[in-house]
Design a protein around this motif. Structure first.
Motif, short mmCIF file in Angstrom:
data_model
loop_
_atom_site.label_atom_id
_atom_site.label_comp_id
_atom_site.label_asym_id
_atom_site.label_seq_id
_atom_site.Cartn_x
_atom_site.Cartn_y
_atom_site.Cartn_z
N ILE A 1 20.67 28.66 36.30
CA ILE A 1 19.80 29.63 35.63
C ILE A 1 20.58 30.27 34.50
O ILE A 1 21.63 30.89 34.76
N ASP A 2 20.11 30.11 33.29
CA ASP A 2 20.75 30.71 32.11
C ASP A 2 22.24 30.41 32.04
O ASP A 2 23.06 31.30 31.77
N GLY A 3 22.62 29.15 32.30
CA GLY A 3 24.02 28.74 32.18
C GLY A 3 24.91 29.15 33.33
O GLY A 3 26.13 29.06 33.23
N VAL A 4 24.33 29.59 34.44
CA VAL A 4 25.08 30.01 35.62
C VAL A 4 24.61 29.15 36.79
O VAL A 4 23.40 28.89 36.94
N LEU A 5 25.54 28.71 37.65
CA LEU A 5 25.22 27.93 38.83
C LEU A 5 25.22 28.84 40.05
O LEU A 5 26.23 29.47 40.37
N TYR A 6 24.07 28.92 40.72
CA TYR A 6 23.92 29.66 41.97
C TYR A 6 23.89 28.63 43.09
O TYR A 6 22.97 27.81 43.16
N HIS A 7 24.90 28.68 43.95
CA HIS A 7 25.06 27.64 44.97
C HIS A 7 25.68 28.23 46.23
O HIS A 7 26.76 28.82 46.17
N MET B 1 27.19 31.57 46.24
CA MET B 1 28.23 31.75 45.22
C MET B 1 27.59 31.76 43.84
O MET B 1 26.52 31.19 43.63
N VAL B 2 28.28 32.39 42.91
CA VAL B 2 27.88 32.39 41.51
C VAL B 2 29.04 31.76 40.74
O VAL B 2 30.16 32.26 40.78
N LEU B 3 28.75 30.64 40.07
CA LEU B 3 29.79 29.91 39.34
C LEU B 3 29.43 29.82 37.87
O LEU B 3 28.27 29.68 37.51
#
Length: 80
Positions: free
Chosen positions: A64-70, A73-75
């Motif tokens: 989402i908007d260049g951020v990985l939520y997995h 975690m926020v990467l």
């Protein structure tokens, strides 16, 4: 098959989790001092990512908007 735009290294703000999405649909995740703590395959569909770890567990995430939520975690994409 064209390479998706999310290939590359993703890291948490503190740098403790380093999650590399390889162009061959494999990933390699390092945690702290432990290199290759988790490895497996992944598939990206749009902004959604699914993981199948070599040890048998599965996970998913979303870009989402260049951020990985997995996995809680926020990467962020590593710029180096």
């Amino acid at each position: 098959m064209a390479e998706h735009p999310y290939v590359g290294m993703w890291v948490t703000k503190d740098g403790q989790i380093r999650h590399e999405l390889l162009p061959n649909n494999r990933y390699d995740e390092a945690r702290g001092e432990r290199e290759s703590a988790y490895q497996g395959r992944y598939q990206v569909t749009g902004n959604y990512i699914e993981y199948w770890d070599d040890t048998g567990f599965t996970a998913d995430g979303e870009f989402i908007d260049g951020v990985l939520y997995h996995g809680g975690m926020v990467l962020y994409r590593n710029k180096e």
